[in-house]
Design an enzyme around this catalytic site. Sequence first.
Site: not given
Ligand code: BG6
Length: 526
Positions: A184, A214, A218, A252, A271, A276, A376
Amino acid sequence: MPADPAAPVPALDSLLAADPATLSGATPAPPATLVIFGAGGDLTKRLLMPAIYNLAAAKLLDDGFLVIGVDRLDGDDEWFRVRQTETITSFVSDRSTRGATMDEAAWAWLRQRLTYVQGDLQDPRTYQAINWRLNDGAQAHGNGSAVFYLAIADRFFGPVIDHLAAEQLLREAPDMFRRLVIEKPFGHDLVSAHALNRRILKVMDERQVFRIDHFLGKETVQNIMALRFSNGIFEPLWQRDHIDHVQITAAETVGVESRARFYEVTGALRDMVPNHLFQLLAMTAMEPPNSFSADAVRTEKAKVIDAIHPLTEAQAVESVVRGQYAPGRLHDQALRGYREEPGVAADSATETYVALKLFIDNWRWAGVPFYLRTGKRLNTRKTEIAIQFKQAPYALFRDTPVAGLTPNILTLHIQPHEGASLQFSAKVPGPVVHLGGVEMQFRYADYFGASNNTGYETLLYDVFIGDNTLFQRADNIEAGWRAVQPVLDAWAAGRGEVHPYPAGTAGPLPAERLLARDGRHWRTLT
Ligand code: BG6
């Protein structure tokens, strides 16, 4: 501090599998060359190389496996090997205390399979050089299959794909596959995502394309399907008659870090949401697929995302809250605001937080709100899906001192602690009927041990064996963008305020009001 030679061998970083056997139970992937565009970049260093190492240690890679790293940086094979060895060993010496010691034999095996092509992504000679390398590999190992991994900035996706096609690198033959892995951001709105899909599908088949999200690497995300469809108790309740609402949170504590250039033009919505969070929503809300075949699963996911009720112009403002972190504190540490971060415009209107309320227009979910939030610099790091069930009738308790009933909430914990918990009411011991909220907990780590891996192992392995189940199909991607497009349009037209929130808090207040209006509230983050 200098290393103490008498100290026990330091443990590997948590990214490296403690017990390679946890990845096992699978047969080695067929031989192939992994061509990594962006081999000098952060993704390769932090995730891809550790994941490949874990696969090698688990003996899931064939003897014919090769890596061709491609980047602009000057260097040769030996330079690349030294660089990657430094990275992997730095995980051993720098960080964590859990995990395994380095598997020297596995690293030696992998190290000699690392090769490097220095070149510009826009230069056809780079692709000729890759082609020669692939041919060398094919002769040496009888292996012409290749996976092209785009670990590069998205502006290069289209040009690299065109070059690969022009050099005939995407052509397959019997017993020889050619696949593309694409990171992405996949587009920045519906139109651009559609255009990129068309550009890709002009030169290759959907089956060859692996669009990575990604989150799907998980374990707990994959486990949502197992939980729902392999247990008889959940599915009968999994619908509008029994579920009051669903909350999906990806909170986050990190800020924008060094990614301002990317984040300024992206923001929290693009993002995190169409990719996600919608993956979590799809796993939670999809209908049972006919089978676990890639297309059966992806069709159900596309259907449910497609069923998200299109937001009207008014709803795109009323049902969505955006925020941006201002200076604040977390754990006694002063945190600067987003606008003070390096590379961020002093008057930036980019959102670092978004909360939204959505409905799914289908038989199962009609009328059940799905509340999604991500941000964030919040007060905690937590990703979870909370399914709140409807209240039991209160009537039976009306003559007792019970003030209210604890709602039944099934929470799927994605990170940092993977597991599931169920909240319900129980009688507090004593002569008077009092009810207390209690919780049943299942933690992955208690049953299966800590799974130390990057999350990319399964995804990479699946690419090598040609299983697209955990990857986004073109229509999945476009359905996600279609659902958020009204919000992007409203914001582009200057509608919907950006609400500041102090860094280290739970987000902007209007996000609380989004639920308060419905007589509900967000789960506390800490
Ligand atoms: C990424 C985003 O795809 O996913 C980031 O670009 C974000 O901004 C991240 O922090 C979060 O992934 P994870 O696995 O740390 O929850």
